[in-house]
Design a protein around this motif. Structure first.
Motif, PDB file in Angstrom:
ATOM      1  N   ALA A  79       0.842  -1.196   0.000  1.00  0.00           N
ATOM      2  CA  ALA A  79       0.000   0.000   0.000  1.00  0.00           C
ATOM      3  C   ALA A  79       0.876   1.245   0.000  1.00  0.00           C
ATOM      4  O   ALA A  79       1.994   1.237   0.519  1.00  0.00           O
ATOM      5  CB  ALA A  79      -0.923   0.019   1.208  1.00  0.00           C
ATOM      6  N   THR A  80       0.373   2.299  -0.598  1.00  0.00           N
ATOM      7  CA  THR A  80       1.005   3.614  -0.559  1.00  0.00           C
ATOM      8  C   THR A  80      -0.027   4.629  -0.112  1.00  0.00           C
ATOM      9  O   THR A  80      -1.234   4.388  -0.211  1.00  0.00           O
ATOM     10  CB  THR A  80       1.545   4.029  -1.947  1.00  0.00           C
ATOM     11  OG1 THR A  80       0.442   4.095  -2.871  1.00  0.00           O
ATOM     12  CG2 THR A  80       2.580   3.043  -2.458  1.00  0.00           C
ATOM     13  N   ILE A  81       0.420   5.768   0.408  1.00  0.00           N
ATOM     14  CA  ILE A  81      -0.484   6.861   0.733  1.00  0.00           C
ATOM     15  C   ILE A  81       0.069   8.148   0.132  1.00  0.00           C
ATOM     16  O   ILE A  81       1.280   8.299  -0.031  1.00  0.00           O
ATOM     17  CB  ILE A  81      -0.693   7.027   2.251  1.00  0.00           C
ATOM     18  CG1 ILE A  81       0.597   7.432   2.964  1.00  0.00           C
ATOM     19  CG2 ILE A  81      -1.252   5.747   2.856  1.00  0.00           C
ATOM     20  CD1 ILE A  81       0.403   7.737   4.448  1.00  0.00           C
ATOM     21  N   LYS A  82      -0.818   9.058  -0.233  1.00  0.00           N
ATOM     22  CA  LYS A  82      -0.409  10.315  -0.856  1.00  0.00           C
ATOM     23  C   LYS A  82      -0.100  11.385   0.182  1.00  0.00           C
ATOM     24  O   LYS A  82       0.752  12.251  -0.039  1.00  0.00           O
ATOM     25  CB  LYS A  82      -1.510  10.811  -1.787  1.00  0.00           C
ATOM     26  CG  LYS A  82      -1.778   9.893  -2.964  1.00  0.00           C
ATOM     27  CD  LYS A  82      -2.943  10.415  -3.802  1.00  0.00           C
ATOM     28  CE  LYS A  82      -3.221   9.481  -4.975  1.00  0.00           C
ATOM     29  NZ  LYS A  82      -4.401   9.943  -5.769  1.00  0.00           N
ATOM     30  N   ALA A  83      -0.808  11.342   1.299  1.00  0.00           N
ATOM     31  CA  ALA A  83      -0.652  12.363   2.338  1.00  0.00           C
ATOM     32  C   ALA A  83      -1.341  11.867   3.600  1.00  0.00           C
ATOM     33  O   ALA A  83      -1.961  10.802   3.609  1.00  0.00           O
ATOM     34  CB  ALA A  83      -1.252  13.685   1.879  1.00  0.00           C
ATOM     35  N   TYR A  84      -1.204  12.645   4.654  1.00  0.00           N
ATOM     36  CA  TYR A  84      -1.968  12.351   5.867  1.00  0.00           C
ATOM     37  C   TYR A  84      -2.450  13.667   6.440  1.00  0.00           C
ATOM     38  O   TYR A  84      -1.925  14.739   6.118  1.00  0.00           O
ATOM     39  CB  TYR A  84      -1.131  11.572   6.880  1.00  0.00           C
ATOM     40  CG  TYR A  84      -0.067  12.391   7.590  1.00  0.00           C
ATOM     41  CD1 TYR A  84      -0.314  12.960   8.833  1.00  0.00           C
ATOM     42  CD2 TYR A  84       1.189  12.590   7.004  1.00  0.00           C
ATOM     43  CE1 TYR A  84       0.654  13.707   9.488  1.00  0.00           C
ATOM     44  CE2 TYR A  84       2.157  13.333   7.651  1.00  0.00           C
ATOM     45  CZ  TYR A  84       1.886  13.890   8.887  1.00  0.00           C
ATOM     46  OH  TYR A  84       2.841  14.637   9.530  1.00  0.00           O
ATOM     47  N   ALA A  85      -3.460  13.610   7.281  1.00  0.00           N
ATOM     48  CA  ALA A  85      -4.037  14.828   7.847  1.00  0.00           C
ATOM     49  C   ALA A  85      -4.258  14.646   9.333  1.00  0.00           C
ATOM     50  O   ALA A  85      -4.292  13.525   9.846  1.00  0.00           O
ATOM     51  CB  ALA A  85      -5.359  15.163   7.156  1.00  0.00           C
ATOM     52  N   ASN A  86      -4.394  15.751  10.028  1.00  0.00           N
ATOM     53  CA  ASN A  86      -4.632  15.710  11.468  1.00  0.00           C
ATOM     54  C   ASN A  86      -5.991  16.305  11.811  1.00  0.00           C
ATOM     55  O   ASN A  86      -6.492  17.190  11.119  1.00  0.00           O
ATOM     56  CB  ASN A  86      -3.541  16.476  12.221  1.00  0.00           C
ATOM     57  CG  ASN A  86      -3.554  17.949  11.888  1.00  0.00           C
ATOM     58  OD1 ASN A  86      -3.177  18.351  10.790  1.00  0.00           O
ATOM     59  ND2 ASN A  86      -3.996  18.777  12.831  1.00  0.00           N
ATOM     60  N   ILE A  87      -6.573  15.792  12.873  1.00  0.00           N
ATOM     61  CA  ILE A  87      -7.788  16.371  13.443  1.00  0.00           C
ATOM     62  C   ILE A  87      -7.377  17.581  14.276  1.00  0.00           C
ATOM     63  O   ILE A  87      -6.366  17.546  14.983  1.00  0.00           O
ATOM     64  CB  ILE A  87      -8.502  15.345  14.356  1.00  0.00           C
ATOM     65  CG1 ILE A  87      -8.855  14.068  13.576  1.00  0.00           C
ATOM     66  CG2 ILE A  87      -9.744  15.954  15.005  1.00  0.00           C
ATOM     67  CD1 ILE A  87      -9.837  14.270  12.461  1.00  0.00           C
ATOM     68  N   THR A  88      -8.128  18.668  14.184  1.00  0.00           N
ATOM     69  CA  THR A  88      -7.869  19.821  15.039  1.00  0.00           C
ATOM     70  C   THR A  88      -7.831  19.363  16.496  1.00  0.00           C
ATOM     71  O   THR A  88      -8.732  18.658  16.948  1.00  0.00           O
ATOM     72  CB  THR A  88      -8.963  20.885  14.856  1.00  0.00           C
ATOM     73  OG1 THR A  88      -9.004  21.269  13.478  1.00  0.00           O
ATOM     74  CG2 THR A  88      -8.671  22.105  15.718  1.00  0.00           C
ATOM     75  N   GLU A  89      -6.797  19.724  17.209  1.00  0.00           N
ATOM     76  CA  GLU A  89      -6.558  19.185  18.547  1.00  0.00           C
ATOM     77  C   GLU A  89      -7.785  19.309  19.449  1.00  0.00           C
ATOM     78  O   GLU A  89      -8.303  20.407  19.674  1.00  0.00           O
ATOM     79  CB  GLU A  89      -5.369  19.880  19.203  1.00  0.00           C
ATOM     80  CG  GLU A  89      -5.001  19.299  20.551  1.00  0.00           C
ATOM     81  CD  GLU A  89      -3.724  19.880  21.127  1.00  0.00           C
ATOM     82  OE1 GLU A  89      -3.424  19.576  22.302  1.00  0.00           O
ATOM     83  OE2 GLU A  89      -3.034  20.642  20.424  1.00  0.00           O
ATOM     84  N   GLY A  90      -8.249  18.188  19.938  1.00  0.00           N
ATOM     85  CA  GLY A  90      -9.358  18.163  20.890  1.00  0.00           C
ATOM     86  C   GLY A  90     -10.745  18.290  20.283  1.00  0.00           C
ATOM     87  O   GLY A  90     -11.730  18.313  21.026  1.00  0.00           O
TER      88      GLY A  90
END
Length: 328
Positions: free
Chosen positions: A217-228
């Motif tokens: 598997a490969t991924i193009k990017a990742y993202a974060n949830i706004t803290e809390g």
């Protein structure tokens, strides 16, 4: 009075405690000598007492969840934390890849369980290498591959343990950048190998044996949830897919049995964010909102490897504080 006695009897039956010998037999416990066994037995009995005391409160309606004896009952909470955490300390340039901003949607379901869609892989058991971060990210990526590419894959945790940080040691603490570093590694590395070509060894091997021809598997990017932000976490889990999270555990978490786990004092510790797992759904049980969390301690933990953790209760135990998810 009769109904009260029947209630007590039924409660006792539900929470009947195994003795030491049956615990050893069920979980195949073998100790190197009598001294070690006596030490483990004392820990077991101490844990058993705390479990029984908590379940009395649960039976009285004073707690939203029950706890029970599992395969970890001969360990202290400190040992469980030490065993389960893991680390990822590679000095990467976190965020060098594009990290898309989540776009709010108005079609977020009130509840979801991604297991119902056949995209959640079986519960794993990290055993004694402190690599929860690697198991959690592998489980998350496997689900996203199933959702967006229609493939069921089993990816290599050992690939991450050996390669994300060349100085990795199975005896380190969970690093705050573990999730970022690992997702970034998969991006920079152009993928992660299949487990069949890079088997899990549940220990520090030291040399990276990644082979590009075995990428699963490969991924193009990742993202974060706004803290809390639990509303954003709900929106992402409900409309995008499972999310990797870190949070704080305690003794009761270790021995969770059923119900919705809530601890109003879980962040009052020096061991905050000591575990990583995957949110694979959310819902409501008996009036309690919960996150459905996939753990990596085998099926003896919780509800066949899963735990329901409190949702919409001020980001309890920091579950939405460090949350990441991939883009395929």
């Amino acid at each position: 009075m009769k109904w009260f006695l029947l209630l007590i009897v039924s409660i006792s039956a539900v929470f009947a405690s195994p003795d030491w010998d049956s615990f050893k037999e069920k979980h195949h416990k073998i100790y190197k000598n009598e001294k070690e066994e006596n030490y483990r037995k004392q820990i077991f009995l101490k844990n058993l007492k705390v479990i029984e005391e908590h379940n009395e409160k649960y039976a009285q309606g004073l707690s939203t969840y029950s706890v029970g004896v599992n395969n970890l009952a001969d360990l202290t909470h400190e040992e469980i934390v030490f065993w389960s955490q893991g680390s990822s300390r590679r000095n990467l340039s976190v965020g060098s890849s594009p990290i898309p901003k989540f776009i709010p949607r108005d079609d977020v379901p009130e509840s979801i369980d991604w297991r119902d869609y056949g995209v959640v892989t079986p519960i794993a058991n990290q055993e004694r290498c402190m690599s929860c971060w690697a198991f959690a990210i592998v489980a998350t990526v496997e689900s996203h591959v199933a959702i967006y590419e229609g493939r069921n894959v089993s990816l290599s945790v050992q690939n991450l343990v050996d390669c994300v940080d060349p100085t990795f040691d199975c005896m380190q603490d969970l690093d705050p950048k573990a999730l970022d570093n690992t997702y970034q590694y998969i991006i920079d590395n152009d993928g992660i190998d299949l487990i069949e070509s890079y088997p899990n060894e549940y220990q520090t091997v030291g040399s990276c044996r990644f082979k590009r021809e075995n990428v699963g598997a490969t991924i193009k990017a990742y993202a974060n949830i706004t803290e809390g932000d639990e509303e954003e976490l709900k929106a992402v889990v409900g409309t995008v897919g499972p999310v990797t999270v870190t949070f704080t555990t305690d003794f009761a978490w270790d021995f969770y049995h059923k119900g919705v786990y809530y601890n109003d004092d879980c962040m009052n510790t020096d061991e905050i964010f000591n575990h990583a797992a995957v949110v694979v759904g959310y819902g409501n049980e008996d009036g309690e909102d919960y996150w459905l969390v996939k753990n990596s301690w085998g099926t003896y933990f919780g509800q066949d490897g899963y735990i329901k953790m409190a949702r919409n209760r001020d980001n309890n135990c920091g579950i939405a504080s460090r949350a990441r998810y991939p883009f395929m």
